[in-house]
Write a protein that holds these residues in place. Sequence first.
Motif, PDB file in Angstrom:
ATOM      1  N   ARG A 148       0.812  -1.223   0.000  1.00  0.00           N
ATOM      2  CA  ARG A 148       0.000   0.000   0.000  1.00  0.00           C
ATOM      3  C   ARG A 148       0.848   1.277   0.000  1.00  0.00           C
ATOM      4  O   ARG A 148       0.341   2.366  -0.234  1.00  0.00           O
ATOM      5  N   TYR A 149       2.157   1.134   0.263  1.00  0.00           N
ATOM      6  CA  TYR A 149       3.039   2.311   0.280  1.00  0.00           C
ATOM      7  C   TYR A 149       3.801   2.507  -1.031  1.00  0.00           C
ATOM      8  O   TYR A 149       4.555   3.454  -1.176  1.00  0.00           O
ATOM      9  N   TRP A 150       3.670   1.550  -1.979  1.00  0.00           N
ATOM     10  CA  TRP A 150       4.449   1.656  -3.217  1.00  0.00           C
ATOM     11  C   TRP A 150       3.935   2.780  -4.108  1.00  0.00           C
ATOM     12  O   TRP A 150       2.777   3.173  -4.040  1.00  0.00           O
TER      13      TRP A 150
ATOM     14  N   VAL B  59      14.097 -11.182 -10.456  1.00  0.00           N
ATOM     15  CA  VAL B  59      14.337  -9.792 -10.071  1.00  0.00           C
ATOM     16  C   VAL B  59      14.115  -9.651  -8.568  1.00  0.00           C
ATOM     17  O   VAL B  59      13.254 -10.302  -7.989  1.00  0.00           O
ATOM     18  N   PHE B  60      14.940  -8.787  -7.964  1.00  0.00           N
ATOM     19  CA  PHE B  60      14.845  -8.472  -6.533  1.00  0.00           C
ATOM     20  C   PHE B  60      14.442  -7.014  -6.448  1.00  0.00           C
ATOM     21  O   PHE B  60      15.086  -6.147  -7.055  1.00  0.00           O
ATOM     22  N   LEU B  61      13.374  -6.728  -5.698  1.00  0.00           N
ATOM     23  CA  LEU B  61      12.816  -5.376  -5.686  1.00  0.00           C
ATOM     24  C   LEU B  61      12.653  -4.881  -4.249  1.00  0.00           C
ATOM     25  O   LEU B  61      11.916  -5.476  -3.468  1.00  0.00           O
ATOM     26  N   TYR B  62      13.382  -3.822  -3.886  1.00  0.00           N
ATOM     27  CA  TYR B  62      13.065  -3.101  -2.646  1.00  0.00           C
ATOM     28  C   TYR B  62      12.828  -1.657  -3.053  1.00  0.00           C
ATOM     29  O   TYR B  62      13.726  -0.835  -3.036  1.00  0.00           O
ATOM     30  N   PRO B  63      11.568  -1.354  -3.473  1.00  0.00           N
ATOM     31  CA  PRO B  63      11.300  -0.058  -4.118  1.00  0.00           C
ATOM     32  C   PRO B  63      11.173   1.092  -3.119  1.00  0.00           C
ATOM     33  O   PRO B  63      11.077   0.883  -1.912  1.00  0.00           O
ATOM     34  N   ARG B  64      11.151   2.272  -3.675  1.00  0.00           N
ATOM     35  CA  ARG B  64      10.813   3.466  -2.892  1.00  0.00           C
ATOM     36  C   ARG B  64       9.396   3.272  -2.360  1.00  0.00           C
ATOM     37  O   ARG B  64       8.530   2.770  -3.062  1.00  0.00           O
ATOM     38  N   ASP B  65       9.150   3.638  -1.117  1.00  0.00           N
ATOM     39  CA  ASP B  65       7.778   3.600  -0.605  1.00  0.00           C
ATOM     40  C   ASP B  65       7.557   4.771   0.347  1.00  0.00           C
ATOM     41  O   ASP B  65       8.495   5.493   0.682  1.00  0.00           O
ATOM     42  N   THR B  66       6.302   4.952   0.734  1.00  0.00           N
ATOM     43  CA  THR B  66       5.972   6.114   1.564  1.00  0.00           C
ATOM     44  C   THR B  66       5.772   5.720   3.031  1.00  0.00           C
ATOM     45  O   THR B  66       5.225   6.482   3.810  1.00  0.00           O
ATOM     46  N   LYS B  67       6.230   4.481   3.381  1.00  0.00           N
ATOM     47  CA  LYS B  67       6.031   4.003   4.754  1.00  0.00           C
ATOM     48  C   LYS B  67       6.694   4.952   5.747  1.00  0.00           C
ATOM     49  O   LYS B  67       6.103   5.359   6.739  1.00  0.00           O
ATOM     50  N   GLN B  68       7.963   5.274   5.478  1.00  0.00           N
ATOM     51  CA  GLN B  68       8.669   6.269   6.289  1.00  0.00           C
ATOM     52  C   GLN B  68       9.219   7.296   5.301  1.00  0.00           C
ATOM     53  O   GLN B  68      10.299   7.103   4.739  1.00  0.00           O
ATOM     54  N   PRO B  69       8.455   8.367   5.067  1.00  0.00           N
ATOM     55  CA  PRO B  69       8.791   9.297   3.980  1.00  0.00           C
ATOM     56  C   PRO B  69      10.224   9.843   4.030  1.00  0.00           C
ATOM     57  O   PRO B  69      10.765  10.212   3.000  1.00  0.00           O
ATOM     58  N   VAL B  70      10.864   9.834   5.201  1.00  0.00           N
ATOM     59  CA  VAL B  70      12.237  10.351   5.256  1.00  0.00           C
ATOM     60  C   VAL B  70      13.239   9.399   4.609  1.00  0.00           C
ATOM     61  O   VAL B  70      14.362   9.779   4.290  1.00  0.00           O
ATOM     62  N   LYS B  71      12.816   8.122   4.422  1.00  0.00           N
ATOM     63  CA  LYS B  71      13.729   7.137   3.834  1.00  0.00           C
ATOM     64  C   LYS B  71      13.350   6.898   2.372  1.00  0.00           C
ATOM     65  O   LYS B  71      12.195   6.611   2.066  1.00  0.00           O
ATOM     66  N   ALA B  72      14.368   6.951   1.475  1.00  0.00           N
ATOM     67  CA  ALA B  72      14.098   6.724   0.050  1.00  0.00           C
ATOM     68  C   ALA B  72      13.792   5.258  -0.216  1.00  0.00           C
ATOM     69  O   ALA B  72      13.090   4.902  -1.150  1.00  0.00           O
ATOM     70  N   GLY B  73      14.330   4.388   0.592  1.00  0.00           N
ATOM     71  CA  GLY B  73      14.135   2.942   0.453  1.00  0.00           C
ATOM     72  C   GLY B  73      14.681   2.327   1.719  1.00  0.00           C
ATOM     73  O   GLY B  73      15.084   3.033   2.630  1.00  0.00           O
ATOM     74  N   ARG B  74      14.739   0.998   1.769  1.00  0.00           N
ATOM     75  CA  ARG B  74      15.263   0.383   2.996  1.00  0.00           C
ATOM     76  C   ARG B  74      16.767   0.155   2.917  1.00  0.00           C
ATOM     77  O   ARG B  74      17.488   0.231   3.912  1.00  0.00           O
ATOM     78  N   LEU B  75      17.247  -0.141   1.720  1.00  0.00           N
ATOM     79  CA  LEU B  75      18.624  -0.643   1.603  1.00  0.00           C
ATOM     80  C   LEU B  75      19.638   0.491   1.504  1.00  0.00           C
ATOM     81  O   LEU B  75      19.338   1.571   0.999  1.00  0.00           O
ATOM     82  N   ARG B  76      20.838   0.193   1.982  1.00  0.00           N
ATOM     83  CA  ARG B  76      21.889   1.205   2.048  1.00  0.00           C
ATOM     84  C   ARG B  76      22.708   1.195   0.766  1.00  0.00           C
ATOM     85  O   ARG B  76      23.098   0.137   0.266  1.00  0.00           O
ATOM     86  N   LEU B  77      22.963   2.409   0.234  1.00  0.00           N
ATOM     87  CA  LEU B  77      23.649   2.540  -1.059  1.00  0.00           C
ATOM     88  C   LEU B  77      25.077   1.999  -1.011  1.00  0.00           C
ATOM     89  O   LEU B  77      25.483   1.212  -1.874  1.00  0.00           O
ATOM     90  N   LEU B  78      25.856   2.426   0.003  1.00  0.00           N
ATOM     91  CA  LEU B  78      27.298   2.195  -0.071  1.00  0.00           C
ATOM     92  C   LEU B  78      27.727   0.771   0.266  1.00  0.00           C
ATOM     93  O   LEU B  78      28.762   0.313  -0.208  1.00  0.00           O
TER      94      LEU B  78
END
Length: 325
Positions: free
Chosen positions: A202-204, A248-267
């Motif tokens: 529901r947050y996607w 395919v593995f998908l951890y998309p942008r969601d609005t669950k916690q709007p301050v976070k762009a996604g769950r996974l860490r870039l670096l």
Amino acid sequence: MQLDVFLKQVSINQALNSLISHIAEAGIEIASLVKQGALAGVTEKMTTTNVQGETQMQLDILSHDLALAQLRASTVVAGVLSEEVDAPVLFETLDAPFLVSMDPLDGSSNLAINGVVGSIFSILPNTGVSRLGEQAFLQPGQAQRAAAYVMYGPATLLVLTMGQGTHVFTLDAQQQIFTLTQQTVQIADQTTEFAINTSNQRYWQPAMQRYIAECLHGADGPRGHDFNMRWCASMVMDVHRILTRGGVFLYPRDTKQPVKAGRLRLLYEANPMSLLVTQAGGASIDGLDDILSIQPTSCHQRVPVLLGAKQEIQRLRDYHQQASH
Ligand code: AFP
């Protein structure tokens, strides 16, 4: 072929080869702790949280310590960014050629259920950490010199790229040596399998809603065939499945916690996994852009991650582009 023989064959960079050997050693040490499970008392939760606000397990901290000790012992690393600590750890060898970003124990919530966990490593050139401090770690993923994960499953695997294909090594438990078991892994361009945590549906955003809805309609929908779904809640295991049998593995942008762009860490999650996947012929995007081209702005930055079969990732990019107009 043993790992050290392989390294000598594919690379004349002795410093890089030595670094990878130390990462392999860290993997062997962490594997023996993981295998002991509750007998080693390492599956207990701590009262502490990491920089992400996540509850740490004893093994998160032990894995961080073991990996850090191996990276320091290599003498070719100037500094280490870890999921487990706020600021990068800088070594005395500040002019050494490499920086490392790592998630020493990814998927550690799986420890409580005896599930698969892994360690993820991203190797960057040292562009001047003595001058730049933590800014030196903020390099796009395409600057990586190598990337690897160690997977602590029924077998312990080291999956490695040095920019010329992605290769799988299996730990010989008796001799404690990694041996090449799959050279130049190739991810099929097409797939009928996707991995996503649907509890966030529901947050996607609309593009992801559309893609998954079409997959779920299967043979009765626009895709014209059925799809299968998997979710391990362990990025190492989900990515390993994709390297092995596609998907395919998908951890998309969601609005669950709007301050976070996604769950996974870039670096230390998205970048190393993206290099491993693209070196195996797959693709990796945040929706619109290639993950490997993103200029990081902070050490623990989060990012949406869509990776795997090239044609499906292109379809996802198209859906995101269409939704953005
Ligand atoms: P932990 O290391 O906190 O268990 O997180 C694992 C992870 O970062 C990654 O390995 C998984 O793909 C993802 O989180 C699982 O997220 P969900 O909790 O949404 O299933």
